[in-house]
Scaffold this motif. Structure first.
Motif, PDB file in Angstrom:
ATOM      1  N   GLU A   1       0.832  -1.208   0.000  1.00  6.27           N
ATOM      2  CA  GLU A   1       0.000   0.000   0.000  1.00  6.27           C
ATOM      3  C   GLU A   1       0.867   1.259   0.000  1.00  6.27           C
ATOM      4  OE1 GLU A   1      -3.939  -1.841   2.262  1.00  6.27           O
ATOM      5  OE2 GLU A   1      -2.524  -0.617   3.411  1.00  6.27           O
TER       6      GLU A   1
ATOM      7  N   LYS B   1      -6.765  -2.705  -4.914  1.00  9.25           N
ATOM      8  CA  LYS B   1      -7.751  -3.722  -5.278  1.00  9.25           C
ATOM      9  C   LYS B   1      -7.075  -5.079  -5.198  1.00  9.25           C
ATOM     10  CE  LYS B   1     -10.818  -4.728  -9.211  1.00  9.25           C
ATOM     11  NZ  LYS B   1     -11.226  -4.249 -10.533  1.00  9.25           N
TER      12      LYS B   1
ATOM     13  N   TYR C   1      -8.796  -9.496   5.172  1.00 10.62           N
ATOM     14  CA  TYR C   1      -8.686  -8.263   4.389  1.00 10.62           C
ATOM     15  C   TYR C   1      -9.667  -7.201   4.884  1.00 10.62           C
ATOM     16  CZ  TYR C   1      -5.629 -10.805   1.226  1.00 10.62           C
ATOM     17  OH  TYR C   1      -4.585 -11.524   0.709  1.00 10.62           O
TER      18      TYR C   1
ATOM     19  N   TYR D   1     -10.395  -3.416   3.688  1.00  9.70           N
ATOM     20  CA  TYR D   1     -10.879  -3.750   2.350  1.00  9.70           C
ATOM     21  C   TYR D   1     -12.369  -4.076   2.397  1.00  9.70           C
ATOM     22  CZ  TYR D   1      -6.175  -3.578   0.585  1.00  9.70           C
ATOM     23  OH  TYR D   1      -4.941  -3.119   0.207  1.00  9.70           O
TER      24      TYR D   1
ATOM     25  N   LYS E   1      -9.956  -0.922  -1.448  1.00  3.96           N
ATOM     26  CA  LYS E   1      -9.700  -0.042  -0.300  1.00  3.96           C
ATOM     27  C   LYS E   1      -9.243   1.296  -0.834  1.00  3.96           C
ATOM     28  CE  LYS E   1      -6.663   0.352   3.758  1.00  3.96           C
ATOM     29  NZ  LYS E   1      -5.596  -0.349   4.532  1.00  3.96           N
TER      30      LYS E   1
END
Length: 140
Positions: A91, A103, A114, A119, A138
């Motif tokens: 990330e 994604k 997740y 997410y 997310k």
């Protein structure tokens, strides 16, 4: 765990080895589906515990998002937040590259994991390599 972006052939071989153990040997994914054409353009990550490779993943920058893929931790090292550390490192790179969304396609057994990382499920269940998955996103 020390997470690094793969920057040598040796590290790439280590990442591929972890993926083959987890996805091909454990989960019976066909080897030709596990290593694919996307590997050559992806950013690969490897996680080390005391200089021993124990986790791997890849990231692709697609359209307006970073796509987290092939996230795996060797069986004997699971349950220790190493998967979370891999995702957090991925990330950071997505954000550094100027993207604002992540994604992934999660195996359904990992959907809760997740969700705990922020997410949100945005698809129905589908099969990938014979394994049930859902698409999750997310905002970063």
């Amino acid at each position: 765990m020390n997470v690094q972006i793969v920057n040598s052939d040796k590290q790439l071989e280590q990442a591929y080895h972890i993926r083959m153990v987890v996805f091909v040997e454990e989960q019976n994914v066909p080897p030709e589906e596990e290593l694919d054409a996307y590997d050559k353009d992806a950013i690969h990550f490897i996680g080390y515990k005391e200089d021993v490779p124990i986790a791997a993943s890849r990231l692709r920058l697609v359209d307006d998002y970073g796509k987290l893929e092939r996230i795996c931790v060797l069986k004997e090292h699971r349950g220790k937040s190493f998967g979370k550390q891999m995702i957090e490192n991925m990330e950071k790179i997505i954000i550094q590259k100027g993207y604002k969304k992540a994604k992934l396609n999660a195996q359904t057994h990992a959907e809760n994991f997740y969700q705990q990382l922020g997410y949100e499920t945005v698809s129905a269940v589908f099969l990938d390599a014979g394994i049930p998955h859902v698409t999750m996103i997310k905002q970063l």
